[in-house]
Design an enzyme around this catalytic site. Structure first.
Site, PDB file in Angstrom:
ATOM      1  N   GLY A   1       0.824  -1.207   0.000  1.00 33.28           N
ATOM      2  CA  GLY A   1       0.000   0.000   0.000  1.00 33.28           C
ATOM      3  C   GLY A   1       0.853   1.248   0.000  1.00 33.28           C
TER       4      GLY A   1
ATOM      5  N   GLY B   1      -0.632   4.810  -0.937  1.00 35.40           N
ATOM      6  CA  GLY B   1      -1.773   5.325  -0.202  1.00 35.40           C
ATOM      7  C   GLY B   1      -1.403   6.485   0.700  1.00 35.40           C
ATOM      8  CD  GLN B   2      -4.518   9.783   4.990  1.00 40.18           C
ATOM      9  OE1 GLN B   2      -5.151   8.814   5.375  1.00 40.18           O
ATOM     10  NE2 GLN B   2      -4.797  11.021   5.378  1.00 40.18           N
TER      11      GLN B   2
ATOM     12  CB  ILE C   1      -2.803  -3.063  -6.371  1.00 39.29           C
ATOM     13  CG1 ILE C   1      -3.439  -1.700  -6.088  1.00 39.29           C
ATOM     14  CG2 ILE C   1      -2.715  -3.895  -5.095  1.00 39.29           C
ATOM     15  CD1 ILE C   1      -4.873  -1.784  -5.597  1.00 39.29           C
TER      16      ILE C   1
ATOM     17  CE1 TYR D   1     -10.512   1.548   8.488  1.00 42.90           C
ATOM     18  CE2 TYR D   1     -11.321   2.474  10.545  1.00 42.90           C
ATOM     19  CZ  TYR D   1     -10.311   2.316   9.625  1.00 42.90           C
ATOM     20  OH  TYR D   1      -9.092   2.920   9.832  1.00 42.90           O
TER      21      TYR D   1
ATOM     22  CE  LYS E   1      -7.902  -0.708   9.985  1.00 41.18           C
ATOM     23  NZ  LYS E   1      -6.622  -1.060   9.305  1.00 41.18           N
TER      24      LYS E   1
END
Length: 318
Positions: free
Chosen positions: A8, A11-12, A35, A143, A147
């Site tokens: 990732g 990402g952010q 990806i 979400y 987690k």
């Protein structure tokens, strides 16, 4: 950590974490996993090795680990809270099925694994003020459920197989480098963009809704510091509370107005975002992280606000 894979990486969090890890460990020792369709660009692409690393493909992850002799994986693949609620099956596939693939690879190849949890792992039954390190976790979003599962799966692989798994529960993260990606706390980034551009900000979170937040440099510091921490000191391994500040929309608005008196904000509450935000704690107790690996944030609301406005002005007002 000698050779690191960041899954990732575009990402952010990943885009900034990859750059920071390359500064600390050397560019050749940090692989930017991505990806197809989200390839690294610019210095993220040119500054070190990169490889396709889709968490839903365990063999692909194993091949990258073997090719680059990886001994530590930062797994940042996930859908953020608001997006996940709209795509729950995909959120589970990436967040949990993907994590299982990574943990299996880590077990077979003796890798350490960092997979962040979140303030979203708590729910409405959790104590809201100074939420303890060890407390009830019954979230009502996919979400949050994913987690909590992340924390438990990581703990299972640590105790069952000896995989060195570690994680923190990130609060909302604020950054000037990457735009928001569909999180409940995104308003705390969007508000700075509006302020710098001279626009009136329309706030989707209700007045008085408190949430823990953290500036991205502190988030990077937390992730790396935990992975570098002496394992003999760790009582916990996964799901460390970390925090830097807690504020409501009117608080951050007032902090920005001290720098930009002309700035205006109005409310237009988004029911989904507000429902999610209202189920999360107002503030976290991060004393376990402070005691076990010397966690301490560097930025508070005032210092973050000044830096965000300065940095965003450089980027947006060229």
């Amino acid at each position: 950590m000698k050779n690191i894979l960041v899954i990732g990486s575009t990402g952010q969090i990943g885009s900034e974490l990859t750059r920071e890890l390359r500064k600390r460990y050397g560019a050749d020792h940090v692989v930017a996993g991505y990806i197809p369709g989200a390839e690294p660009t610019g210095d993220l692409r040119d500054g070190g090795p990169s490889a396709i690393a889709d968490v839903t493909n365990g063999q692909q992850i194993a091949d990258v680990v073997k090719q680059y002799d990886i001994d530590a994986i930062y797994n940042l693949a996930a859908l953020l809270s608001v997006v996940a609620e709209k795509k729950p099956l995909l959120a589970w596939k990436i967040g949990i099925d993907g994590l299982l693939n990574i943990l299996e690879v880590a077990r077979e190849h003796q890798c350490a694994v960092f997979t962040p949890s979140s303030i979203g792992s708590f729910g409405p039954e959790t104590p809201r003020v100074k939420t303890p390190q060890d407390t009830i976790q019954r979230p009502r979003t996919i979400y949050g459920v994913s987690k909590v599962t992340t924390e438990l799966l990581s703990e299972y692989y640590f105790h069952k197989y000896g995989v060195d798994t570690r994680s923190v529960r990130f609060p909302g993260l604020i950054s000037y480098m990457t735009p928001p990606g569909g999180g409940t706390t995104d308003y705390a980034v969007d508000i700075f963009y509006s302020a710098v551009r001279g626009e009136k900000f329309v706030c989707p979170i209700a007045e008085g809704t408190l949430m823990d937040m953290m500036y991205m440099p502190d988030a990077l510091h937390a992730a790396i510091s935990l992975m570098e921490a002496d394992p003999e000191r760790l009582i916990h391994h996964n799901g460390f509370n970390v925090t830097a500040m807690s504020f409501a929309p009117e608080t951050i608005y007032a902090a920005i107005k001290r720098h930009k008196p002309e700035f205006e904000m109005v409310y237009d509450v988004d029911p989904l975002k507000e429902a999610i935000a209202s189920s999360w704690p107002d503030s976290l107790d991060d004393s376990a992280a402070r005691a076990e690996w010397d966690w301490k944030p560097q930025f508070d609301l005032e210092t973050m606000t000044a830096d965000m406005l300065q940095q965003l002005s450089k980027r947006l007002l060229k």
